[in-house]
Design a protein around this motif. Structure first.
Motif, PDB file in Angstrom:
ATOM      1  N   GLU A  56     -13.852 -26.206  74.722  1.00 61.17           N
ATOM      2  CA  GLU A  56     -13.834 -25.517  76.026  1.00 61.17           C
ATOM      3  C   GLU A  56     -14.501 -26.320  77.140  1.00 61.17           C
ATOM      4  N   ASP A  57     -14.976 -27.534  76.839  1.00 62.81           N
ATOM      5  CA  ASP A  57     -15.490 -28.416  77.888  1.00 62.81           C
ATOM      6  C   ASP A  57     -14.382 -29.353  78.357  1.00 62.81           C
ATOM      7  N   VAL A  58     -14.727 -30.199  79.332  1.00 65.73           N
ATOM      8  CA  VAL A  58     -13.709 -30.931  80.084  1.00 65.73           C
ATOM      9  C   VAL A  58     -14.015 -32.426  80.165  1.00 65.73           C
ATOM     10  N   PHE A  59     -12.943 -33.207  80.108  1.00 70.52           N
ATOM     11  CA  PHE A  59     -12.941 -34.621  80.475  1.00 70.52           C
ATOM     12  C   PHE A  59     -12.144 -34.684  81.779  1.00 70.52           C
ATOM     13  N   HIS A  60     -12.812 -34.949  82.895  1.00 73.81           N
ATOM     14  CA  HIS A  60     -12.165 -35.054  84.208  1.00 73.81           C
ATOM     15  C   HIS A  60     -12.231 -36.514  84.635  1.00 73.81           C
ATOM     16  N   TYR A  61     -11.086 -37.065  85.009  1.00 72.27           N
ATOM     17  CA  TYR A  61     -11.009 -38.504  85.252  1.00 72.27           C
ATOM     18  C   TYR A  61     -10.065 -38.819  86.405  1.00 72.27           C
ATOM     19  N   CYS A  62     -10.177 -40.057  86.871  1.00 68.98           N
ATOM     20  CA  CYS A  62      -9.266 -40.592  87.887  1.00 68.98           C
ATOM     21  C   CYS A  62      -8.777 -41.943  87.396  1.00 68.98           C
ATOM     22  N   ILE A  63      -7.459 -42.111  87.351  1.00 63.19           N
ATOM     23  CA  ILE A  63      -6.917 -43.441  87.075  1.00 63.19           C
ATOM     24  C   ILE A  63      -6.448 -44.030  88.394  1.00 63.19           C
ATOM     25  N   GLN A  64      -6.663 -45.334  88.540  1.00 70.43           N
ATOM     26  CA  GLN A  64      -6.344 -46.013  89.796  1.00 70.43           C
ATOM     27  C   GLN A  64      -5.482 -47.226  89.503  1.00 70.43           C
ATOM     28  N   SER A  65      -4.366 -47.327  90.228  1.00 70.68           N
ATOM     29  CA  SER A  65      -3.438 -48.434  90.045  1.00 70.68           C
ATOM     30  C   SER A  65      -3.958 -49.679  90.781  1.00 70.68           C
ATOM     31  N   PRO A  66      -3.400 -50.844  90.461  1.00 74.01           N
ATOM     32  CA  PRO A  66      -3.815 -52.062  91.159  1.00 74.01           C
ATOM     33  C   PRO A  66      -3.604 -51.978  92.678  1.00 74.01           C
ATOM     34  N   ASP A  67      -2.625 -51.174  93.133  1.00 75.60           N
ATOM     35  CA  ASP A  67      -2.389 -51.037  94.575  1.00 75.60           C
ATOM     36  C   ASP A  67      -3.102 -49.814  95.162  1.00 75.60           C
ATOM     37  N   ASP A  68      -4.138 -49.327  94.451  1.00 82.73           N
ATOM     38  CA  ASP A  68      -5.056 -48.291  94.940  1.00 82.73           C
ATOM     39  C   ASP A  68      -4.502 -46.864  94.915  1.00 82.73           C
ATOM     40  N   LEU A  69      -3.410 -46.626  94.196  1.00 82.69           N
ATOM     41  CA  LEU A  69      -2.929 -45.258  93.999  1.00 82.69           C
ATOM     42  C   LEU A  69      -3.862 -44.571  93.009  1.00 82.69           C
ATOM     43  N   LYS A  70      -4.338 -43.373  93.363  1.00 84.22           N
ATOM     44  CA  LYS A  70      -5.242 -42.626  92.492  1.00 84.22           C
ATOM     45  C   LYS A  70      -4.557 -41.365  91.996  1.00 84.22           C
ATOM     46  N   MET A  71      -4.714 -41.105  90.701  1.00 80.01           N
ATOM     47  CA  MET A  71      -4.230 -39.865  90.106  1.00 80.01           C
ATOM     48  C   MET A  71      -5.360 -39.282  89.268  1.00 80.01           C
ATOM     49  N   TRP A  72      -5.613 -37.993  89.482  1.00 76.87           N
ATOM     50  CA  TRP A  72      -6.660 -37.294  88.761  1.00 76.87           C
ATOM     51  C   TRP A  72      -6.057 -36.487  87.621  1.00 76.87           C
ATOM     52  N   GLY A  73      -6.837 -36.305  86.571  1.00 77.38           N
ATOM     53  CA  GLY A  73      -6.394 -35.500  85.445  1.00 77.38           C
ATOM     54  C   GLY A  73      -7.577 -34.935  84.687  1.00 77.38           C
ATOM     55  N   LYS A  74      -7.257 -34.047  83.740  1.00 78.67           N
ATOM     56  CA  LYS A  74      -8.321 -33.508  82.894  1.00 78.67           C
ATOM     57  C   LYS A  74      -7.776 -33.133  81.534  1.00 78.67           C
ATOM     58  N   PHE A  75      -8.685 -33.182  80.561  1.00 76.87           N
ATOM     59  CA  PHE A  75      -8.473 -32.618  79.238  1.00 76.87           C
ATOM     60  C   PHE A  75      -9.404 -31.413  79.161  1.00 76.87           C
ATOM     61  N   VAL A  76      -8.911 -30.308  78.649  1.00 77.26           N
ATOM     62  CA  VAL A  76      -9.756 -29.182  78.288  1.00 77.26           C
ATOM     63  C   VAL A  76      -9.709 -29.121  76.765  1.00 77.26           C
ATOM     64  N   TYR A  77     -10.836 -29.447  76.142  1.00 74.88           N
ATOM     65  CA  TYR A  77     -10.890 -29.513  74.684  1.00 74.88           C
ATOM     66  C   TYR A  77     -10.826 -28.123  74.067  1.00 74.88           C
ATOM     67  N   LYS A  78     -10.012 -27.985  73.041  1.00 72.54           N
ATOM     68  CA  LYS A  78      -9.861 -26.714  72.317  1.00 72.54           C
ATOM     69  C   LYS A  78     -10.460 -26.786  70.920  1.00 72.54           C
ATOM     70  N   THR A  79     -10.172 -27.855  70.199  1.00 77.34           N
ATOM     71  CA  THR A  79     -10.678 -28.045  68.845  1.00 77.34           C
ATOM     72  C   THR A  79     -11.156 -29.481  68.704  1.00 77.34           C
ATOM     73  N   ILE A  80     -12.328 -29.629  68.119  1.00 80.57           N
ATOM     74  CA  ILE A  80     -12.847 -30.967  67.821  1.00 80.57           C
ATOM     75  C   ILE A  80     -13.358 -30.942  66.385  1.00 80.57           C
ATOM     76  N   GLU A  81     -12.737 -31.752  65.547  1.00 81.47           N
ATOM     77  CA  GLU A  81     -13.187 -31.946  64.172  1.00 81.47           C
ATOM     78  C   GLU A  81     -13.520 -33.431  64.056  1.00 81.47           C
ATOM     79  N   PRO A  82     -14.822 -33.788  64.046  1.00 80.98           N
ATOM     80  CA  PRO A  82     -15.222 -35.196  64.080  1.00 80.98           C
ATOM     81  C   PRO A  82     -14.459 -36.072  63.097  1.00 80.98           C
ATOM     82  N   ASN A  83     -13.968 -37.185  63.625  1.00 81.50           N
ATOM     83  CA  ASN A  83     -13.223 -38.205  62.877  1.00 81.50           C
ATOM     84  C   ASN A  83     -11.925 -37.708  62.251  1.00 81.50           C
ATOM     85  N   THR A  84     -11.483 -36.494  62.618  1.00 82.98           N
ATOM     86  CA  THR A  84     -10.295 -35.913  61.998  1.00 82.98           C
ATOM     87  C   THR A  84      -9.256 -35.443  63.022  1.00 82.98           C
ATOM     88  N   LYS A  85      -9.704 -34.644  64.019  1.00 77.03           N
ATOM     89  CA  LYS A  85      -8.732 -34.026  64.926  1.00 77.03           C
ATOM     90  C   LYS A  85      -9.376 -33.679  66.265  1.00 77.03           C
TER      91      LYS A  85
END
Length: 169
Positions: A56-85
């Motif tokens: 239920e926590d978030v990875f919020h990020y911005c990817i930037q292209s070489p010509d300075d185009l920015k796109m934002w995105g996020k992951f909302v985690y639902k299940t985390i099983e260490p080293n498995t899923k």
């Protein structure tokens, strides 16, 4: 998460094997300083705005292209099983992490369900990524299905970057 909201008939499955132990591959997906070194298309840079790697926590990020185009995105985690899923919902966002339409399509799904699994054999780790539209309209499901080839190309470049990162670490 209700099963009926995941459109498996359009599911894209991408499998890749890396010459690295699964604990290292898993860390590459779960730690900000590692994600910054490989997540995103070739030639793009990544800024991790926020990462809390818990359900239920978030990875919020911005990817930037070489010509300075920015796109934002996020992951909302639902299940985390260490080293498995890792199960997460992925979406495009604005800089404040509000879900928005993809900049390239008015009919791209607002959210995508992702299930990532890790399996190690003889020191090599195979990841399998399942991606499906989530809570999507018929038009969004169709757009997703029509773009599998483009997504495969994009993930090939991203996973090439992951492979390079893993070989150096």
């Amino acid at each position: 998460m209700s099963q009926h909201n995941i459109f498996r008939e359009q599911e894209l499955i991408i499998t890749r094997t890396f010459k690295a132990p699964k604990n290292l591959v898993f860390k590459a997906w779960s730690e900000a300083e590692r994600l910054e070194q490989w997540w995103g298309p070739k030639g793009f840079s990544l800024l991790v705005e926020h990462l809390e790697f818990h359900p239920e926590d978030v990875f919020h990020y911005c990817i930037q292209s070489p010509d300075d185009l920015k796109m934002w995105g996020k992951f909302v985690y639902k299940t985390i099983e260490p080293n498995t899923k890792i199960v997460f919902l992925n979406s495009f966002t604005d800089e404040n992490a509000n879900t928005i339409r993809a900049p390239f399509s008015e009919t791209w799904p607002l959210e995508m369900y992702n299930k990532l699994t890790f399996e190690e054999t003889n020191g090599n780790t195979t990841i399998q990524l399942h991606i499906s539209p989530y809570n999507a309209s018929e038009a969004e499901v169709n757009t997703f299905g029509e773009n599998h080839e483009n997504m495969e190309i994009g993930f090939t470049g991203t996973f090439d970057r992951l492979e390079d990162y893993l070989l150096k670490n």
